[in-house]
Scaffold this motif. Structure first.
Motif: not given
Length: 842
Positions: A704-715
């Motif tokens: 759950r934490t790593g799912n789309g982590l890069l996109e979340r941080v970018t957003r």
């Protein structure tokens, strides 16, 4: 007296030293926070005649029939203009035409007066000649009755006709008694009515200063409200700024806070996963060792000689074949560790991201306190300005001309009250004379009609159809005498009664038509408001008389209508031209200094949003590698059994096979091995299964934490950049806008208050409704309702009774022959009828 009272009360409201102008609007603002205390007046706005009003309406209908023409405004204007001329030339054509117009308008009244004069002149003459004629035994004076065949029919017709006429006369007399009683009753109310009006006028005089005090007192309410907002500038202004910034900043901080929480959860999950993997390695090794031991023990037990003998050999062979299932899962010892990912996350957590977020929250929450600290000097300056405005408003209200007008009006009220109280006893004395005279007139008519009633009663009751005219009874003869007495009284007094009827008719009808009706319809005011009518040098008489400025449009109708609507004296008399309250209470002048103080208000805000360390922290977390972990390999093992077979089932099966063997060492040895397998299941397999469950939970958290982590941080970083740009570019404009809004709120209190002052002074203060009520009382109630209506009802009733005396006396004379005892009568035989005189006449 009523007209004098009305004029004094209307004109006494005004002074003679102020000019006026166009009336201000009476439309109040949509909502007020203030309201002047209501003033209760005692005198009613309208007068109700009660049941007797039906009789008054009947007289009004009769007057409309007599005088159906509209109110002659133009004719009355010309009459008033002629009245102001020093010398009137009656030979001028316009004067003649004016006279003809008057005659044309008064045609109905004049015709009724002519008929009345004919009645007055002819009735005494007819009565005189009638008496002389009867004294000469003519005109029915001879006591001899000619007997006719239709005599009984004529007697009945005459009696019924006289009875009907007497009833009509009685109704007229009743009207006269009622009207006479109404005049006396209503004049007695005049003192109470006058006192009620003067009480209301004094209430007006006494309440006006209290109203002005109330208006001034409301300034403190307004100032207290402004002071409350100034003292609460942290929540009002600071809160407004905070509310504007919050939607653009709080969501970013909330996302960063959520990410900080996710980092902590990731660390906990990695730590749990790391410890679980180590535990699984150890537990799997122990399970393999235990299973190897139990397999060795089982092989040793199966070497027993009994296993060579059937049927035990078959059971031993099946057990020997199942031993290959007693193996541990070797893949549990091959799961990769997560030490590298855990180290990366620990490196991220060296920066306190959560603390940075709390610092951002705190920088926002401190805005109200920073605003209050930075605006202390400006708030003190605004308070000084507000205190000075109060003294300016006090000075303006003290210079209002209303106080001077009311002081002068008080003199008029006192003089008018003295005049009325001085003349009321005289009026009541005259009323007593009028009541006594009316009572005599009504009693005289009552006496006449009583003689007619007695004559009818005695004549009808005493009449004997078998008796001859010379032998009629005493009662019948008395009836005839009563009728003739009524006739004599009618001739004697009817012309005097008609004189009274004509005089009261001319006065009452003209007052009703020329004063009462046009006053109710306001047509009388329109005549008085005619330009240059009452004074050839003044366009508008009222403004010229009161203010010496006749060009100002101030009319009787407008003043009366405004007072009737309970409008204030200031707006009614157009005092804004001499003392313009709008200019004296100029909003911009009073609020300009407040605006300048607010413009000098400067607020500096320092809002913290994460910083470079926090940004790097988020970027490092995105690169920590948890989103690239092979979660499927871990989840695959969590779904498998730690051993190759269900040890508990295997142990129960082994125990069952052992029980099928004959008792002995082999059987006992196999049972011990089965119990050992159960123990291994409890001590080795179940802990491994618990560790696998923990591993599953940790993997799910990491997924759950790593799912789309890069996109979340970018957003989040993009939102952070947007919020930072908003703070950099828009914070100053937000502060300016909210400061202006705050200033408009403070100024709005006083704009609202000053507008309310202007409206109240113009429309509410010193409302002149008691003056209009007093004028209505003087004209509509006292003159028209108390005097003219009963007077008109009096002449209407008495006139009707007097007019019907003429047919009554004719029928009475005719009927008396049938009731009185005759001196002679007609005598009949069988051959012919020969009139014979009574020998007693010789």
């Amino acid at each position: 007296m009523a007209l004098v009272l009305g004029s004094l009360l209307l004109l006494g409201l005004c002074g003679n030293s102020f000019s006026g102008g166009q009336p201000s609007s009476t439309d109040a603002p949509k909502a007020w926070n203030y309201e002047l205390p209501a003033t209760n007046y005692e005198t009613q706005d309208s007068h109700k005649a009660g049941p007797i009003g039906i009789l008054f309406e009947l007289v009004h209908i009769f007057l409309y029939v007599v005088q159906p023409r509209d109110f002659p405004e133009d004719t009355l204007r010309k009459v008033i203009q002629k009245a102001y001329e020093s010398k009137i030339d009656y030979d001028k054509p316009e004067t003649v035409i004016l006279g003809l117009k008057i005659v044309y308008y008064e045609a109905g009244i004049i015709l009724c007066c002519v008929l009345g004069l004919l009645f007055i002149i002819l009735m005494p003459l007819v009565g005189y000649f009638f008496c002389m004629c009867r004294c000469c035994n003519k005109c029915g004076g001879e006591m001899h009755q000619r007997q006719k065949e239709n005599g009984p029919f004529l007697r009945k017709c005459f009696a019924i006709s006289l009875l009907v006429i007497c009833i009509i006369i009685s109704i007229g007399i009743f009207y006269g008694f009622v009207a006479n009683h109404q005049v006396r009753t209503r004049i007695k109310r005049s003192r109470k009515l006058a006192d009620s009006n003067f009480k209301d006028l004094r209430t007006l005089l006494n309440e006006t200063p209290e109203q002005i005090k109330y208006i001034l007192a409301q300034y403190n309410t307004t100032k207290d409200k402004a002071f409350t907002d100034l003292n609460s500038i942290n929540s009002v202004l600071g809160g407004g700024i905070l509310d504007r910034l919050r939607p653009n900043i709080i969501p970013v901080l909330d996302e960063i806070k959520s990410m900080a929480t996710a980092i902590k959860e990731t660390k906990e999950a990695l730590e749990n996963m790391n410890s679980t993997l180590k535990s699984l390695h150890q537990q799997s090794t122990q399970l393999s060792s235990s299973l190897t031991s139990v397999k060795t023990s089982l092989r040793s037990s199966l070497n027993d000689p009994l296993c060579l003998v059937r049927p035990s050999s078959e059971i031993c062979n099946s057990i020997r074949l199942s031993l290959s299932q007693l193996n541990s899962n070797p893949e549990l010892r091959q799961l990769p560790p997560v030490d590298a990912e855990l180290d990366n996350v620990n490196n991220v957590l060296r920066t306190d991201l959560d603390g940075l977020v709390q610092q951002g929250y705190q920088s926002l929450n401190d805005i109200p306190d920073r605003v209050q600290r930075q605006t202390t000097t400006v708030v003190a300056g605004i308070k000084r300005v507000l205190n000075s405005i109060g003294s300016d408003i006090d000075n303006v209200t003290q210079r209002l001309p209303i106080q001077d007008i009311l002081s002068e009006f008080s003199v008029y009220v006192n003089n008018t009250e003295s005049y009325i109280h001085r003349n009321l006893p005289t009026l009541e004395e005259y009323d007593s004379y009028w009541w006594l005279g009316g009572l005599v007139i009504c009693s005289l008519l009552t006496l006449i009609v009583i003689f007619y009633y007695l004559g009818l009663l005695c004549g009808v009751c005493g009449y004997d159809r078998h008796a001859t005219p010379t032998t009629r009874g005493c009662v019948s003869n008395t009836g005839g005498v009563f009728l003739m007495v009524g006739v004599g009284l009618s001739f004697l007094f009817c012309w005097i009664l008609m004189i009274i009827v004509v005089l009261t008719f001319v006065f009452g009808a003209n007052v009703e038509k020329l004063i009462c009706e046009p006053y109710t319809s306001k047509e009388l005011f329109q005549v008085l408001d005619t330009p240059y009518l009452l004074n050839e040098d003044w366009e508008y008489y009222l403004s010229g008389k009161l203010f010496n400025k006749s060009k100002m449009k101030l009319t009787f109708e407008q003043v009366y209508s405004d007072c009737k609507k309970n409008r204030g004296t200031y707006g009614t008399l157009h005092l804004q031209n001499s003392f313009n309250i709008s200019e004296r209470l100029n909003i911009n002048e009073h609020t300009g200094s407040i605006s300048s103080e607010l413009e000098s208000l400067k607020v500096n805000l320092n809002i913290f949003l994460l910083g470079a360390a926090g940004r790097k922290n988020l970027q490092d977390f995105a690169a920590c590698g948890i989103d690239r972990m092979n979660y499927d390999s871990y989840l695959a093992q969590t779904g498998k059994s730690p051993a190759g077979v269900n040890l508990l089932s295997f142990a129960y099966d082994l125990e069952a096979k052992a029980n099928s063997l004959p008792p002995g060492n082999l059987r006992n040895s196999l049972k011990r091995d089965a119990q050992t397998i159960k123990t291994i299941h409890q001590q080795r397999v179940l802990p491994i299964e618990q560790s696998l469950s923990t591993l599953y939970q940790s993997v799910k958290i990491l997924q759950r934490t790593g799912n789309g982590l890069l996109e979340r941080v970018t957003r989040i970083l993009a939102s952070l950049d947007f919020a930072q740009n908003f703070i950099t570019n828009n914070t100053s404009s937000v502060i300016i806008e909210e400061t202006k809004k705050y200033g408009r709120t403070i100024i709005g209190y006083f704009e609202h208050y000053l507008q309310w002052i202007e409206f109240s002074i113009s429309e509410k203060v010193a409302s002149c409704k008691p003056v209009a009520t007093a004028l209505d009382t003087a004209v509509d109630v006292f003159l028209c309702s108390y005097i003219i209506d009963p007077l008109n009802l009096f002449w209407f009733g008495i006139g009707k009774a007097t007019v019907f005396l003429l047919p009554a006396l004719i029928f009475a004379v005719k009927l008396a022959k049938y009731y009185r005892r005759m001196d002679s009568e007609d005598v009949y035989d069988d051959v012919e009828t020969i009139p014979m005189k009574n020998p007693s006449q010789h």
